[in-house]
Design a protein around this motif. Sequence first.
Motif, short mmCIF file in Angstrom:
data_model
loop_
_atom_site.label_atom_id
_atom_site.label_comp_id
_atom_site.label_asym_id
_atom_site.label_seq_id
_atom_site.Cartn_x
_atom_site.Cartn_y
_atom_site.Cartn_z
N SER A 1 0.81 -1.22 0.00
CA SER A 1 0.00 0.00 0.00
C SER A 1 0.84 1.27 0.00
N LEU A 2 2.13 1.16 0.37
CA LEU A 2 2.99 2.34 0.44
C LEU A 2 4.05 2.36 -0.67
N GLN A 3 3.94 1.45 -1.61
CA GLN A 3 4.87 1.45 -2.74
C GLN A 3 4.52 2.59 -3.69
N GLY A 4 5.51 3.03 -4.44
CA GLY A 4 5.30 4.09 -5.41
C GLY A 4 5.32 5.49 -4.82
N GLN A 5 5.79 5.63 -3.57
CA GLN A 5 5.82 6.95 -2.92
C GLN A 5 7.25 7.39 -2.58
N GLY A 6 8.24 6.70 -3.14
CA GLY A 6 9.62 7.09 -2.92
C GLY A 6 10.25 6.52 -1.67
N PHE A 7 9.52 5.70 -0.92
CA PHE A 7 10.08 5.14 0.31
C PHE A 7 11.22 4.16 0.02
N GLY A 8 11.10 3.39 -1.06
CA GLY A 8 12.15 2.43 -1.40
C GLY A 8 13.48 3.12 -1.65
N THR A 9 13.45 4.23 -2.36
CA THR A 9 14.67 5.00 -2.62
C THR A 9 15.21 5.60 -1.33
N GLU A 10 14.32 6.12 -0.50
CA GLU A 10 14.74 6.78 0.74
C GLU A 10 15.38 5.79 1.71
N MET A 11 14.82 4.60 1.83
CA MET A 11 15.38 3.64 2.78
C MET A 11 16.71 3.07 2.31
N ARG A 12 16.84 2.88 0.96
CA ARG A 12 18.14 2.40 0.49
C ARG A 12 19.19 3.49 0.58
N ALA A 13 18.83 4.73 0.27
CA ALA A 13 19.78 5.83 0.41
C ALA A 13 20.26 5.95 1.86
N ALA A 14 19.38 5.65 2.80
CA ALA A 14 19.75 5.72 4.22
C ALA A 14 20.84 4.71 4.56
N VAL A 15 20.68 3.45 4.16
CA VAL A 15 21.70 2.45 4.52
C VAL A 15 22.97 2.63 3.70
N LEU A 16 22.86 3.21 2.49
CA LEU A 16 24.08 3.51 1.72
C LEU A 16 24.90 4.59 2.41
N GLN A 17 24.24 5.61 2.94
CA GLN A 17 24.97 6.63 3.69
C GLN A 17 25.65 6.02 4.90
N PHE A 18 24.95 5.14 5.60
CA PHE A 18 25.55 4.46 6.75
C PHE A 18 26.75 3.63 6.32
N ALA A 19 26.60 2.89 5.21
CA ALA A 19 27.67 2.01 4.75
C ALA A 19 28.90 2.79 4.29
N PHE A 20 28.70 3.81 3.48
CA PHE A 20 29.83 4.56 2.93
C PHE A 20 30.45 5.52 3.94
N ASP A 21 29.60 6.23 4.67
CA ASP A 21 30.10 7.32 5.52
C ASP A 21 30.49 6.88 6.92
N HIS A 22 29.96 5.76 7.38
CA HIS A 22 30.22 5.33 8.76
C HIS A 22 30.96 4.00 8.83
N LEU A 23 30.61 3.04 7.98
CA LEU A 23 31.29 1.75 7.99
C LEU A 23 32.55 1.75 7.13
N GLY A 24 32.65 2.69 6.20
CA GLY A 24 33.82 2.72 5.33
C GLY A 24 33.75 1.74 4.17
N ALA A 25 32.54 1.39 3.73
CA ALA A 25 32.40 0.50 2.57
C ALA A 25 32.97 1.18 1.33
N THR A 26 33.54 0.37 0.44
CA THR A 26 34.11 0.90 -0.81
C THR A 26 33.29 0.51 -2.02
N SER A 27 32.26 -0.31 -1.84
CA SER A 27 31.33 -0.62 -2.92
C SER A 27 30.06 -1.20 -2.33
N ALA A 28 28.98 -1.09 -3.10
CA ALA A 28 27.68 -1.62 -2.68
C ALA A 28 27.06 -2.33 -3.87
N ALA A 29 26.62 -3.55 -3.65
CA ALA A 29 26.03 -4.36 -4.71
C ALA A 29 24.56 -4.61 -4.43
#
Length: 222
Positions: free
Chosen positions: A123-151
Amino acid sequence: MTGTPDPLVQVWPLFGLVITTPRLVLTPVRDEHLPGLVDAVLAGVHDPAEMPFSIPWTDAPRDVLITETAKHQWRLRAGVTAADWTLNFAVLHEERVIGVQDLAARSFPVLRRVRSGSWLTRSLQGQGFGTEMRAAVLQFAFDHLGATSAASEAADWNRASLGVSRRLGYVPNGTSLVEARRGEVEILQNVLLAPEDFVRPDWTADVQGAEAALAFLTPGPD
């Protein structure tokens, strides 16, 4: 947040990890999230005629789906090691669980690569939540964990998931074949993202508990 320290965070530091975006709060699934998680699953995650998951877990009967949802979360939590971990984040919108965003790694201290997957109640698909939640964990991975790639990966027909990847800057990284739900062959599109190619949103996630999480997931030598 002030007050009495959460005793569970003292024994499982990952419970102190909280990622906040403009509309969402992501935090590793706790037992109190399970009823809401089950409700979100039972409300429907995808068109029943399609199967976006390589393991067709949503095909299970209702009673099995309820118990397996809980068991799956417990298995992932118990399986966390520095060499092999999957964090399942409960995604909350207006204090309601609406889906799960995961972040996983194998041999992270050496490879520095993360993988992600997710689902969102239909019921909540198509409202940009999928992009927002993935962008959130990517910021955590790159900026805090020091990841060098994400697949990531998605069936080649799954335009919604591949659209999220494209908007965030992932590039195609080959394909693979899997057996689909009805014994048919399905093509998975693999995608890869480098930190410098990450198309960042116009907001920055607030991350609490990152230092303790990093120490837990990538402990130094004894």
